[in-house]
Every structure is written in structure tokens, then in C-alpha cells.
Design an enzyme around this catalytic site. Structure first.
Site, PDB file in Angstrom:
ATOM      1  CB  THR A 199      -0.950  -0.155   1.321  1.00 10.82           C
ATOM      2  OG1 THR A 199      -1.623  -1.226   1.132  1.00 10.82           O
ATOM      3  CG2 THR A 199      -1.889   1.314   1.361  1.00 10.82           C
ATOM      4  CB  VAL A 254     -13.794  -1.788   0.617  1.00 16.82           C
ATOM      5  CG1 VAL A 254     -13.169  -0.246   0.727  1.00 16.82           C
ATOM      6  CG2 VAL A 254     -14.682  -1.827  -0.736  1.00 16.82           C
ATOM      7  N   GLY A 255     -10.812  -1.973   2.255  1.00 23.52           N
ATOM      8  CA  GLY A 255     -10.030  -1.749   3.457  1.00 23.52           C
ATOM      9  C   GLY A 255     -10.113  -0.394   3.953  1.00 23.52           C
ATOM     10  CG  ASP A 256      -6.552   1.157   5.967  1.00 28.13           C
ATOM     11  OD1 ASP A 256      -6.444   0.161   5.428  1.00 28.13           O
ATOM     12  OD2 ASP A 256      -5.910   1.994   6.558  1.00 28.13           O
ATOM     13  N   GLY A 289      -1.747  -0.667   6.868  1.00 27.19           N
ATOM     14  CA  GLY A 289      -1.685  -2.071   7.894  1.00 27.19           C
ATOM     15  C   GLY A 289      -3.038  -2.804   7.650  1.00 27.19           C
ATOM     16  N   GLY A 307      -6.234  -3.587   7.191  1.00 27.86           N
ATOM     17  CA  GLY A 307      -7.285  -2.422   7.001  1.00 27.86           C
ATOM     18  C   GLY A 307      -8.500  -2.638   7.935  1.00 27.86           C
TER      19      GLY A 307
END
Length: 336
Positions: A196, A225-227, A248, A250
Site C-alpha cells: 500500500t 474494501v479496506g481502510d 496496515g 485494514g
């Protein structure tokens, strides 16, 4: 500092176990991003343009998990997420699950500047980007051999679930194999546990901005979907506190509202940027079971990059033009 970037948190590269091509590829990738963003700032451009330029370079670099070189979902596809935030007025834009945008960070900026929305997802986000003139690509543009190998590794019997193989949002531990360069891989550690990307910047007007972009987790569920595209979790910028980009685990970073909590600790508890970032990354998120890190910059140019993971690829540019990159564990040991 005027600009900083990260290339993901995860298993660190170890000096003496990493071949020179890999070290050079990561350092050159981070430095190229810093030069691109720095050029914008030197020409008098704003912090939003600077973080976009920096992240675009990282999205185009297959060493990182964003844009070209993004990891695979469970059905062997690619779904990319990105966000941008402007500190002067808290304007923000994001895209999630895009499949055909070459540079998701640019799509996120367009959402911020040309719509009344903050987050567009899936086909609608792809169509919006194309209508607004952004370059589009087919899925094979993102493909790289090392990400394909990581997917196959993740699908082996007994492997941990989505993101267990290296490459996703800094979550995964190495799966074995010495870090290798663009052309291959040898025995020892695996550099793919990085990925990322993000950037934070302050411009001449002392306006802050932050941006984050990712391909997510290897073998993630379709639609996950992550952060990274979540404003307040993966990205946040506010002029009177800080610009923050996270990398990190997410799901934990969303639950812990990682990026905005750094800002809140500065605003409501009076912490400085380094203390606030440390509190979030090392104490709060770690207590929730989430490893990772952030890059955080205030408008006075004070910068910190705490991480609870073994390592975090990152670098920064100073006002006088010095570029510093950190890729080895001994250059940036984990915070305790």
C-alpha cells in the site's frame, strides 16, 4: 519536511539478506515519488497536486501494491482503492473497487473536485473516471508474476485466508524466499509483504494534504474494501493538526478510525504529531490486534512514521531538497 511517502508496512527487508537489485528498486521507487511531488511544490503547486503526483509514481511502479503490480482477489482479478484529502477545508474524494483506472489516486481527486460526493465504488467509479478523461486499462495491465505467485501461495491448502500471502496493505508476514529484484526471487525473505502506498505534503501556503492507494489483500474476497479509501481510517488531513496516510491491517484501521484519531489527539488532547501517531499505531491499534504504520506531517514540517509492524518502507523530502529513503529494518525499527 515538506513531503513524505510510504510503500507499505509489513515484514522488513533485512540488510545482508536482500539482494542489491531489490534495495535499489525500492529506494528508486520511493525517491522517484518524492521527486515528482517535490517538483510540484517547487513550482509553487499545492499539496493536493503534490501528493497525487507522488502516489501516481508509486501506482505505476510494479514493486508496490497499487496500480500496476496490485495484488489479486480470490477470483484472480484486481480491485483497487484510493483516497485524497485536503487539509484547508476537509474536502475529500475516494474510489473503491475500481478495475480499469490506471491511476486510482487521480480518480479520487476528481471525485473530490468534480462531484458532490466523497466515495464512488465499482463500475460507477470506473465510468466516472473514464468520462473525465483518465487513462483506462484492461485488467492485464496490473498483472505481475510475483503477485500471481503470491495468489497461488495463498490458495495452497493450510494457507491463511485473504491476505495471508505477502502483498496486501502491509498485513501479511513473509511467505519465504529471499527478497529479490524485479526479475526474480531467491531463498529467504519476501519483499512482497509490502505494498500500500501513500503520501503527505505541506505546500508554501502551509496547506496540508494526504493520499493513499492500494490493491488490497492477496486473495481477498471480491468486493472487500479496506481502510485506504475510507476517509478518517486510511487517510486524513486537517491544516491545524496533521496529514496522515496509513498502511496496515485494514479492517482494524477502520475500526480504530486510525488517521482521524491522530488528528483528534492533537486537537483535543494537545499532543504533538509524533506523540499522537505513536499513541494510535503502537498503543490503540495494536491493542485491537492490528499491525501497521502511518506517515504523519504537520504544517510546521514536523514528521513521524511510527509502525508496529516489523518494517515500513518510507521516505521524505526536506525543504532544502534532501531525499531520504528507509527500506531496511535497522533504518526504521518497529516502535514498541
Amino acid at each position: 519536511m515538506v513531503l513524505a511517502v510510504h510503500g507499505g508496512a509489513g515484514t522488513a527487508l533485512v540488510r545482508g539478506e536482500t539482494d542489491p537489485r531489490t534495495e535499489r528498486a525500492y529506494r528508486e521507487g520511493l525517491a522517484a515519488a518524492l521527486r515528482a511531488g517535490g517538483d510540484v511544490l517547487r513550482r509553487g503547486g499545492g499539496s493536493v497536486a503534490a501528493v497525487e503526483a507522488a502516489v501516481r509514481v508509486l501506482e505505476d511502479d510494479e514493486m508496490f501494491n497499487a496500480g500496476r503490480g496490485a495484488v489479486f482477489t480470490e477470483d484472480a482479478g484486481h480491485e483497487l482503492d484510493a483516497s485524497v484529502m485536503r487539509g484547508s477545508d476537509l474536502a475529500a474524494g475516494a474510489v473503491a473497487g475500481v478495475r480499469n483506472v490506471r491511476n486510482p489516486v487521480s480518480a479520487a481527486r476528481l471525485v473530490m473536485e468534480r462531484t458532490r460526493h466523497v466515495l464512488l465504488a465499482g463500475e460507477g467509479a470506473d465510468d466516472f473516471a473514464a468520462r473525465n478523461g483518465l487513462p483506462t486499462v484492461t485488467q492485464d495491465y496490473y498483472w505481475t508474476q510475483k503477485r500471481w505467485d503470491a495468489l497461488l501461495e495463498a490458495k495452497k491448502p493450510g494457507a491463511r485466508g485473504g491476505g495471508s500471502a505477502a502483498g496486501g496493505e502491509g498485513k501479511a508476514a513473509a511467505v519465504g524466499g529471499k527478497a529479490a529484484g524485479r526479475g526474480g526471487r531467491s531463498a529467504g525473505r519476501d519483499e512482497q509483504a509490502m505494498g500500500t502506498v501513500g503520501a503527505v505534503a505541506v505546500d508554501r501556503a502551509r496547506d496540508l494534504a494526504a493520499a493513499t492507494s492500494t490493491g488490497g489483500l492477496t486473495n481477498k474476497m471480491v468486493g472487500r474494501v479496506g481502510d485506504s479509501p475510507v476517509i478518517g481510517a486510511g487517510t486524513y488531513a486537517r491544516n491545524d493538526t496533521a496529514a496522515v496516510s496509513a498502511t496496515g491491517q485494514g479492517e482494524v484501521f477502520i475500526r480504530g478510525a486510525a488517521a482521524v484519531t491522530v488528528s483528534h489527539l492533537m486537537e483535543f488532547r494537545g499532543l504533538d504529531v509524533a506523540s499522537a501517531a505513536y499513541e494510535v499505531v503502537v498503543r490503540r491499534l495494536a491493542a485491537l490486534g492490528g499491525l501497521g504504520g502511518v506517515i504523519a506531517l504537520d504544517r510546521d514540517g514536523v514528521f513521524d512514521a511510527p509502525h508496529s509492524s516489523e518494517g515500513m518502507l518510507h521516505g521524505y523530502l526536506t525543504r532544502d531538497g534532501e531525499i531520504v529513503t528507509k527500506v531496511f529494518r535497522d533504518e526504521s525499527p518497529p516502535d514498541q
